[in-house]
Design a protein around this motif. Structure first.
Motif, PDB file in Angstrom:
ATOM      1  N   SER A   1      29.139  33.165  40.627  1.00  0.00           N
ATOM      2  CA  SER A   1      28.311  32.067  40.117  1.00  0.00           C
ATOM      3  C   SER A   1      27.837  32.297  38.683  1.00  0.00           C
ATOM      4  O   SER A   1      27.787  31.355  37.897  1.00  0.00           O
ATOM      5  CB  SER A   1      27.125  31.793  41.044  1.00  0.00           C
ATOM      6  N   GLU A   2      27.529  33.534  38.315  1.00  0.00           N
ATOM      7  CA  GLU A   2      27.102  33.795  36.932  1.00  0.00           C
ATOM      8  C   GLU A   2      28.239  33.577  35.943  1.00  0.00           C
ATOM      9  O   GLU A   2      28.026  33.088  34.839  1.00  0.00           O
ATOM     10  CB  GLU A   2      26.559  35.216  36.796  1.00  0.00           C
ATOM     11  N   ALA A  48      26.750  29.135  43.871  1.00  0.00           N
ATOM     12  CA  ALA A  48      25.974  30.286  44.344  1.00  0.00           C
ATOM     13  C   ALA A  48      25.934  30.356  45.868  1.00  0.00           C
ATOM     14  O   ALA A  48      25.888  31.437  46.438  1.00  0.00           O
ATOM     15  CB  ALA A  48      24.559  30.236  43.779  1.00  0.00           C
ATOM     16  N   GLU A  49      25.999  29.197  46.537  1.00  0.00           N
ATOM     17  CA  GLU A  49      25.961  29.182  48.001  1.00  0.00           C
ATOM     18  C   GLU A  49      27.294  29.608  48.626  1.00  0.00           C
ATOM     19  O   GLU A  49      27.298  30.262  49.656  1.00  0.00           O
ATOM     20  CB  GLU A  49      25.600  27.785  48.508  1.00  0.00           C
ATOM     21  N   PRO A 101      28.664  33.516  45.696  1.00  0.00           N
ATOM     22  CA  PRO A 101      27.617  34.113  44.864  1.00  0.00           C
ATOM     23  C   PRO A 101      28.127  35.160  43.878  1.00  0.00           C
ATOM     24  O   PRO A 101      27.549  35.343  42.816  1.00  0.00           O
ATOM     25  CB  PRO A 101      26.640  34.718  45.875  1.00  0.00           C
TER      26      PRO A 101
END
Length: 91
Positions: A25-26, A18-19, A22
């Motif tokens: 990330s899902e 996520a960093e 992003p």
């Protein structure tokens, strides 16, 4: 990942997906979780623009567990990304 994100390789170390990415990330969280359980997974991931182009990209992501060399359990996860954008565009 570094080419996709436009960040130097060393800027990925110790960071969450996520960093550094992003936008994916899902899509990748379940793959990472599987690798940390000791299961290898492969999935196509589609992304928006990357650091080099203003277009959609398709990636084949292969997530795999990294095991302790002494026969212990999983100590991490690895990922190999292959840009398959051109191949998908030809379909």
């Amino acid at each position: 990942m570094a080419r996709r994100d436009g960040l130097p390789v060393e800027d990925h170390i110790g960071k969450t997906i996520a960093e550094v990415a992003p936008g994916i990330s899902e899509q990748t969280a379940p793959l990472l979780e599987a690798a940390l359980r000791g299961e290898a997974r492969e999935q196509e991931i589609r992304t928006g623009a990357d650091a080099d182009a203003q277009s959609q990209h398709a990636w084949l992501a292969h997530w795999f567990p990294v095991f302790d060399l002494d026969g212990g359990g999983v100590v991490g996860a690895g990922v190999s990304l292959t840009d398959i954008t051109e191949a998908r565009g030809a379909e």
